[in-house]
Design an enzyme around this catalytic site. Structure first.
Site, PDB file in Angstrom:
ATOM      1  N   LYS A  47       0.806  -1.193   0.000  1.00 59.98           N
ATOM      2  CA  LYS A  47       0.000   0.000   0.000  1.00 59.98           C
ATOM      3  C   LYS A  47       0.852   1.261   0.000  1.00 59.98           C
ATOM      4  O   LYS A  47       0.387   2.349  -0.328  1.00 59.98           O
ATOM      5  CB  LYS A  47      -0.849   0.033   1.286  1.00 59.98           C
ATOM      6  N   GLY A  48       2.094   1.108   0.427  1.00 55.92           N
ATOM      7  CA  GLY A  48       2.943   2.274   0.675  1.00 55.92           C
ATOM      8  C   GLY A  48       3.060   3.262  -0.475  1.00 55.92           C
ATOM      9  O   GLY A  48       3.104   4.473  -0.270  1.00 55.92           O
ATOM     10  N   GLU A 103       7.315   2.542  -6.393  1.00 55.22           N
ATOM     11  CA  GLU A 103       7.481   2.186  -4.980  1.00 55.22           C
ATOM     12  C   GLU A 103       7.643   3.437  -4.129  1.00 55.22           C
ATOM     13  O   GLU A 103       8.105   4.469  -4.623  1.00 55.22           O
ATOM     14  CB  GLU A 103       8.754   1.330  -4.810  1.00 55.22           C
ATOM     15  N   ASP A 104       7.296   3.338  -2.872  1.00 56.58           N
ATOM     16  CA  ASP A 104       7.544   4.459  -1.964  1.00 56.58           C
ATOM     17  C   ASP A 104       8.997   4.484  -1.506  1.00 56.58           C
ATOM     18  O   ASP A 104       9.611   5.534  -1.434  1.00 56.58           O
ATOM     19  CB  ASP A 104       6.585   4.409  -0.755  1.00 56.58           C
ATOM     20  N   ASP A 107      14.682  -0.075   0.390  1.00 56.25           N
ATOM     21  CA  ASP A 107      15.424  -0.198   1.644  1.00 56.25           C
ATOM     22  C   ASP A 107      16.490  -1.289   1.424  1.00 56.25           C
ATOM     23  O   ASP A 107      17.554  -1.019   0.882  1.00 56.25           O
ATOM     24  CB  ASP A 107      14.389  -0.543   2.723  1.00 56.25           C
ATOM     25  N   LYS A 135      17.071   4.343   0.521  1.00 58.01           N
ATOM     26  CA  LYS A 135      17.860   4.258   1.763  1.00 58.01           C
ATOM     27  C   LYS A 135      19.051   3.336   1.473  1.00 58.01           C
ATOM     28  O   LYS A 135      19.039   2.161   1.856  1.00 58.01           O
ATOM     29  CB  LYS A 135      16.960   3.621   2.827  1.00 58.01           C
ATOM     30  N   PHE A 156      13.954   5.323  10.344  1.00 61.30           N
ATOM     31  CA  PHE A 156      12.632   4.811   9.982  1.00 61.30           C
ATOM     32  C   PHE A 156      11.675   5.973   9.786  1.00 61.30           C
ATOM     33  O   PHE A 156      11.424   6.752  10.701  1.00 61.30           O
ATOM     34  CB  PHE A 156      12.094   3.844  11.034  1.00 61.30           C
ATOM     35  N   ASP A 163       4.132   3.659   6.343  1.00 58.24           N
ATOM     36  CA  ASP A 163       3.481   3.394   7.625  1.00 58.24           C
ATOM     37  C   ASP A 163       4.425   2.826   8.669  1.00 58.24           C
ATOM     38  O   ASP A 163       5.527   2.379   8.370  1.00 58.24           O
ATOM     39  CB  ASP A 163       2.363   2.362   7.422  1.00 58.24           C
ATOM     40  N   ARG A 169       0.075   6.754   7.315  1.00 58.00           N
ATOM     41  CA  ARG A 169       0.104   6.805   5.846  1.00 58.00           C
ATOM     42  C   ARG A 169      -0.495   8.112   5.331  1.00 58.00           C
ATOM     43  O   ARG A 169      -0.152   8.578   4.257  1.00 58.00           O
ATOM     44  CB  ARG A 169      -0.685   5.635   5.248  1.00 58.00           C
TER      45      ARG A 169
HETATM   46  C1  PRP Z   1       7.702  -1.518   2.300  1.00 63.01           C
HETATM   47  C2  PRP Z   1       7.813  -0.593   1.115  1.00 63.01           C
HETATM   48  C3  PRP Z   1       8.488  -1.419   0.071  1.00 63.01           C
HETATM   49  C4  PRP Z   1       9.384  -2.332   0.883  1.00 63.01           C
HETATM   50  C5  PRP Z   1      10.797  -1.832   0.768  1.00 63.01           C
HETATM   51  O1  PRP Z   1       6.563  -2.317   2.121  1.00 63.01           O
HETATM   52  O2  PRP Z   1       6.558  -0.137   0.678  1.00 63.01           O
HETATM   53  O3  PRP Z   1       7.571  -2.211  -0.655  1.00 63.01           O
HETATM   54  O4  PRP Z   1       8.899  -2.268   2.239  1.00 63.01           O
HETATM   55  O5  PRP Z   1      11.671  -2.580   1.534  1.00 63.01           O
HETATM   56  P1  PRP Z   1      12.892  -3.454   0.978  1.00 63.01           P
HETATM   57  O6  PRP Z   1      13.640  -2.649  -0.013  1.00 63.01           O
HETATM   58  O7  PRP Z   1      13.702  -3.692   2.241  1.00 63.01           O
HETATM   59  O8  PRP Z   1      12.354  -4.729   0.453  1.00 63.01           O
HETATM   60  P2  PRP Z   1       5.790  -3.102   3.291  1.00 63.01           P
HETATM   61  O9  PRP Z   1       6.098  -4.562   3.193  1.00 63.01           O
HETATM   62  O10 PRP Z   1       6.085  -2.414   4.606  1.00 63.01           O
HETATM   63  O11 PRP Z   1       4.273  -2.905   2.893  1.00 63.01           O
HETATM   64  P3  PRP Z   1       3.384  -1.576   2.679  1.00 63.01           P
HETATM   65  O12 PRP Z   1       3.813  -0.970   1.356  1.00 63.01           O
HETATM   66  O13 PRP Z   1       1.982  -2.081   2.628  1.00 63.01           O
HETATM   67  O14 PRP Z   1       3.647  -0.648   3.827  1.00 63.01           O
HETATM   68  C1  7HP Z   2      10.161  -0.055   4.758  1.00 60.26           C
HETATM   69  C2  7HP Z   2       9.692   1.052   5.425  1.00 60.26           C
HETATM   70  N1  7HP Z   2       8.449   1.452   5.769  1.00 60.26           N
HETATM   71  C3  7HP Z   2       8.340   2.627   6.416  1.00 60.26           C
HETATM   72  N2  7HP Z   2       9.406   3.390   6.740  1.00 60.26           N
HETATM   73  C4  7HP Z   2      10.650   3.021   6.427  1.00 60.26           C
HETATM   74  O1  7HP Z   2      11.698   3.784   6.750  1.00 60.26           O
HETATM   75  C5  7HP Z   2      10.825   1.808   5.721  1.00 60.26           C
HETATM   76  N3  7HP Z   2      11.920   1.158   5.249  1.00 60.26           N
HETATM   77  N4  7HP Z   2      11.488   0.036   4.661  1.00 60.26           N
END
Ligand code: PRP
Ligand code: 7HP
Length: 184
Positions: A47-48, A103-104, A107, A135, A156, A163, A169
């Protein structure tokens, strides 16, 4: 509008609504230039990315298609499990399409590496990644972001779609979540 009830949980604001708006518009203009004559399929990773997705789409002056995919790697924690699960798949095939994954945040890179492999395996003609935040300090898999909003430090963050346990969000700014709220 000041979202005091959400902002009180942040140790600082990292990116203001205005800064985000300016950068998203620039990314939209760049995509418009790069995809002239094409009709890219924009894939929102729920959802991010949802908030970034609708703003980015409206900054693009091209006919685009919208698709949504939900995957999970973080669950309810601040640390990735490394296991990516598809919770909701695309409605249409990406075979022969120019795909832009939205993507948001990138990481560890595990989520996007998985999705990228998956889309190429399904026969997308081209694949690009648009991510609002990067990041790089946390990267476990090397990953190129083609359209990047901001590089951020290893903190974070919440807001603008991001979220912590499904909260924040709807914050218009992006802030650093107070450590005491998740370190217990
Ligand atoms: C978060 C974010 C990315 C992912 C990035 O999703 O939206 O999809 O983590 O992390 P990575 O590079 O370490 O894989 P999350 O699983 O928290 O779901 P959300 O989008 O519903 O918050
Ligand atoms: C996932 C994620 N979600 C929220 N805040 C951050 O900093 C995050 N990193 N990876």
């Amino acid at each position: 509008m000041k979202q005091t009830c959400l902002l009180k949980d942040c140790s600082k604001i990292l990116l203001t609504e205005e800064e985000i708006k300016v950068r998203v518009k620039e990314l939209g203009e760049q995509i418009t230039k790069d995809y002239q004559g094409k009709e890219p399929v924009m894939v929102c990773i729920l959802k991010g990315a949802s908030v970034f997705f609708v703003d980015l789409l409206r900054s693009i002056n091209l006919p685009v298609r919208m698709e949504f995919m939900a995957v999970s790697s973080y669950g309810n924690s601040t640390d990735t499990s490394g296991v990516v699960r598809i919770l909701k798949d695309l409605d249409h095939s990406v075979y022969g399409k120019d795909v832009i994954i939205v993507e948001d945040i990138v990481d560890t890179g595990l989520t996007l590496s998985y999705i990228k492999r998956e889309m190429l395996g399904r026969g997308a003609t081209s694949l690009a990644i648009a991510a609002l935040l990067d990041k790089p300090e946390r990267r476990k898999k090397p990953l190129e972001v083609d359209y990047k909003g901001f590089t951020i430090p290893n903190e974070f963050v919440v807001g603008y779609g991001l979220d912590y346990q499904e909260r924040y969000r709807n914050m218009r700014d992006i802030g650093v979540l107070k450590e005491e709220l998740y370190s217990k």
